[in-house]
Design a protein around this motif. Structure first.
Motif, short mmCIF file in Angstrom:
data_model
loop_
_atom_site.label_atom_id
_atom_site.label_comp_id
_atom_site.label_asym_id
_atom_site.label_seq_id
_atom_site.Cartn_x
_atom_site.Cartn_y
_atom_site.Cartn_z
N ALA A 1 -56.10 37.60 -70.86
CA ALA A 1 -57.42 37.76 -71.39
C ALA A 1 -58.22 36.55 -71.08
CB ALA A 1 -57.16 37.70 -73.05
N ARG B 1 -68.75 48.33 -75.89
CA ARG B 1 -67.68 47.23 -75.67
C ARG B 1 -67.84 46.04 -74.69
NH1 ARG B 1 -63.19 51.84 -75.67
NH2 ARG B 1 -62.60 51.80 -77.98
N LYS C 1 -64.48 43.95 -69.53
CA LYS C 1 -63.49 43.26 -68.95
C LYS C 1 -63.85 42.46 -67.73
CE LYS C 1 -59.80 45.91 -70.92
NZ LYS C 1 -58.85 46.75 -70.58
N THR D 1 -56.56 41.82 -69.69
CA THR D 1 -56.39 42.06 -71.00
C THR D 1 -57.89 41.88 -71.81
OG1 THR D 1 -54.06 41.41 -71.03
CG2 THR D 1 -55.06 41.35 -73.36
N ASP D 2 -58.11 42.76 -72.81
CA ASP D 2 -59.18 42.59 -73.47
C ASP D 2 -59.27 41.49 -74.34
OD1 ASP D 2 -61.60 42.84 -75.01
OD2 ASP D 2 -61.13 44.95 -75.33
N VAL E 1 -50.37 37.00 -72.79
CA VAL E 1 -51.54 37.95 -73.09
C VAL E 1 -52.76 37.07 -73.32
CG1 VAL E 1 -52.43 39.17 -75.12
CG2 VAL E 1 -50.00 39.84 -74.39
N PHE F 1 -60.87 40.85 -77.37
CA PHE F 1 -60.57 41.18 -78.62
C PHE F 1 -59.36 41.87 -78.89
CE2 PHE F 1 -65.28 41.12 -78.04
CZ PHE F 1 -65.66 40.29 -79.24
N ALA F 2 -58.61 42.39 -78.13
CA ALA F 2 -57.16 42.87 -78.41
C ALA F 2 -56.30 41.69 -78.50
CB ALA F 2 -56.75 43.89 -77.19
N ALA F 3 -56.77 40.58 -77.68
CA ALA F 3 -55.66 39.41 -77.66
C ALA F 3 -55.82 38.59 -79.17
CB ALA F 3 -55.85 38.49 -76.43
N ALA G 1 -56.61 40.25 -81.78
CA ALA G 1 -56.10 41.00 -83.03
C ALA G 1 -54.87 40.55 -83.50
CB ALA G 1 -56.16 42.30 -82.70
N ASP G 2 -54.01 39.68 -82.91
CA ASP G 2 -52.70 39.44 -83.11
C ASP G 2 -52.85 38.06 -84.05
OD1 ASP G 2 -50.15 38.01 -82.94
OD2 ASP G 2 -49.62 40.22 -82.70
#
Length: 115
Positions: free
Chosen positions: A65, A7, A10, A16-17, A61, A19-21, A23-24
């Motif tokens: 990130a 992965r 960070k 905040t990761d 977010v 990739f998670a940011a 994703a939305d």
């Protein structure tokens, strides 16, 4: 560049990761708009059916990130993309691509030799 289990690691200042940011879908729309120009919160929210608190949460977010930066401009903030963050993502994805290409090439060689 990568942490455990492949992965992306960070950075200490980023809570905040990335990739998670990403994703939305709403955050991706915001990033697409910022790819065109630096914008204020009001400009970013135009045409989106989001409340001001929801828009602010999405932008927070993205800031955490490290994908965007915000600069005070009077009573507002102007948001801009952070190119370094996207370079880091691209480098990580290229490393992952090289890893899988090597694995698939080895598998192909094995299968070709087994015929």
């Amino acid at each position: 560049m990568t942490g455990t289990r492949g992965r992306p690691r960070k950075q200490a200042a980023q809570g905040t990761d990335a990739f998670a940011a990403l994703a939305d879908p709403t955050r991706r729309v915001l990033l697409e708009r910022l790819a065109e120009a630096d914008l204020t919160v009001t400009e970013l929210g135009q045409g989106l059916e989001l409340s001001q608190p929801a828009l602010s949460a999405h932008l927070r977010v993205l800031r955490e990130a490290g994908l965007v930066t915000a600069a005070a401009e009077g009573r507002s903030r102007r948001y801009a993309l952070n190119p370094q963050a996207f370079t880091a993502l691209r480098v990580w994805l290229e490393e992952l691509d090289r890893f899988w290409r090597t694995r698939l090439d080895a598998l192909g060689d094995y299968l070709d030799g087994g015929s």
